[in-house]
Motif scaffolding. Structure first.
Motif, short mmCIF file in Angstrom:
data_model
loop_
_atom_site.label_atom_id
_atom_site.label_comp_id
_atom_site.label_asym_id
_atom_site.label_seq_id
_atom_site.Cartn_x
_atom_site.Cartn_y
_atom_site.Cartn_z
N UNK A 188 41.68 36.34 39.47
CA UNK A 188 42.03 37.71 39.83
C UNK A 188 42.39 37.81 41.31
N UNK A 189 41.59 37.18 42.17
CA UNK A 189 41.90 37.19 43.60
C UNK A 189 43.25 36.56 43.89
N UNK A 190 43.55 35.45 43.21
CA UNK A 190 44.84 34.79 43.41
C UNK A 190 45.99 35.65 42.89
N UNK A 191 45.77 36.36 41.79
CA UNK A 191 46.80 37.25 41.25
C UNK A 191 47.09 38.40 42.21
N UNK A 192 46.03 38.98 42.78
CA UNK A 192 46.22 40.05 43.76
C UNK A 192 46.99 39.53 44.96
N UNK A 193 46.63 38.34 45.42
CA UNK A 193 47.30 37.75 46.57
C UNK A 193 48.77 37.47 46.28
N UNK A 194 49.07 37.12 45.03
CA UNK A 194 50.45 36.82 44.63
C UNK A 194 51.26 38.08 44.35
N UNK A 247 49.23 24.14 43.01
CA UNK A 247 48.48 25.16 42.28
C UNK A 247 49.45 25.93 41.38
N UNK A 248 48.90 26.60 40.39
CA UNK A 248 49.74 27.40 39.51
C UNK A 248 50.43 28.49 40.32
N UNK A 249 51.74 28.56 40.18
CA UNK A 249 52.53 29.62 40.81
C UNK A 249 52.44 30.83 39.90
N UNK A 250 51.67 31.83 40.31
CA UNK A 250 51.38 32.95 39.43
C UNK A 250 52.57 33.89 39.25
N UNK A 251 53.46 33.94 40.23
CA UNK A 251 54.68 34.73 40.07
C UNK A 251 55.55 34.09 38.98
N UNK A 252 55.72 32.77 39.07
CA UNK A 252 56.50 32.06 38.06
C UNK A 252 55.80 32.07 36.71
N UNK A 253 54.47 32.05 36.72
CA UNK A 253 53.72 32.09 35.46
C UNK A 253 53.96 33.42 34.74
N UNK A 308 50.66 42.27 29.49
CA UNK A 308 49.82 41.14 29.88
C UNK A 308 48.47 41.66 30.37
N UNK A 309 47.40 41.11 29.81
CA UNK A 309 46.04 41.48 30.19
C UNK A 309 45.33 40.26 30.76
N UNK A 310 44.75 40.40 31.95
CA UNK A 310 43.92 39.34 32.50
C UNK A 310 42.47 39.75 32.42
N UNK A 311 41.61 38.82 31.99
CA UNK A 311 40.17 39.07 31.91
C UNK A 311 39.39 38.18 32.88
N UNK A 312 40.08 37.73 33.93
CA UNK A 312 39.37 36.97 34.97
C UNK A 312 39.50 35.48 34.80
N UNK A 313 38.66 34.77 35.53
CA UNK A 313 37.58 35.29 36.35
C UNK A 313 37.99 35.74 37.74
#
Length: 241
Positions: free
Chosen positions: A183-189, A156-162, A174-179
């Motif tokens: 967003x859940x994965x970003x919070x978890x990361x 899966x995409x490594x969001x910290x590395x991303x 950086x702005x995220x607009x979802x979905x």
């Protein structure tokens, strides 16, 4: 738009804010990179209207802040599923001054609206992982250019590395607009600094999902700004570490 709360204490609650004041209320720190996520929700927690799109619960006040957040950003990060559902174009096809669009896809498949862009290379990025289909990734490279396809993570995409890769490219705001899944994965990361949420004065009913999906998280948030206009309530919240 009426100010309800400001962490700094100024302007005073009840003040009608102009465009310049609104911009200052949503300004990001100068001394570090900053990632914020922006969503709109109905009062009963639906992230979309009956048509399955967030646009059907947007309000004029929400659009004002939505546009402002984009203008304050270097890059807009969106999950591939949301790009398809909402019909996102490559943002610079519509506005040359818009931020770069970064599409996150575990499968490596570039949505058709982005694949068809007429903007110069560098107007959109694909963020994917090693498990993505090689043929899809190669098609993305052909459209976007090798340097605009970011491969981070194995399954899966490594969001910290991303996030680090985006920062290395000079994208500090950086702005995220979802979905909701992204967003859940970003919070978890642990990569989200701020949540911007609009409550539209409407009830949807039925089964539309919430602004988050995926793993459970337990995060405290601190309100920074609260505003109201014609029944729409808008909040800016800092994620506490």
């Amino acid at each position: 738009m009426r100010l309800l709360l400001s962490e700094s204490g100024t302007p005073a609650p009840g003040t009608q804010v102009d465009e310049a004041t609104l911009r200052s209320l949503y300004a990001t720190p100068d001394d570090r990179s900053w990632l914020r996520a922006n969503f709109v929700s109905s009062l009963d927690g639906a992230v979309t209207g009956g048509d399955g799109r967030s646009g059907s619960i947007n309000t004029p006040a929400d659009f004002t802040v939505f546009s402002l957040l984009r203008s304050l950003s270097d890059v807009v990060v969106v999950g591939a599923g949301t790009v398809r559902a909402e019909g996102y174009p490559a943002l610079r096809d519509e506005d040359p001054d818009a931020p770069v669009l970064a599409v996150v896809s575990n499968r490596g498949r570039l949505p058709s609206t982005v694949a068809a862009m007429t903007s110069p290379r560098g107007s959109a990025l694909l963020v994917t992982c090693e498990a993505a289909a090689s043929a899809d990734v190669e098609r993305a490279r052909a459209v976007l250019g090798d340097e605009n396809v970011i491969v981070v993570g194995s399954d899966r995409v490594d969001l910290v590395a991303a996030r680090k890769s985006l920062e290395d490219k000079g994208f500090r705001r950086i702005l995220s607009e979802g979905g909701p899944s992204l967003f859940g994965a970003m919070l978890d990361a642990g990569v989200v600094d701020e949540v911007d949420l609009t409550w539209a004065p409407t009830l949807v009913g039925g089964g539309p999902g919430r602004i988050t999906a995926g793993p459970s998280v337990d995060l405290a948030l601190t309100p920074m700004v609260m505003l109201e206009e014609d029944g729409t309530v808008l909040g800016r919240w800092r994620v506490d570490r």
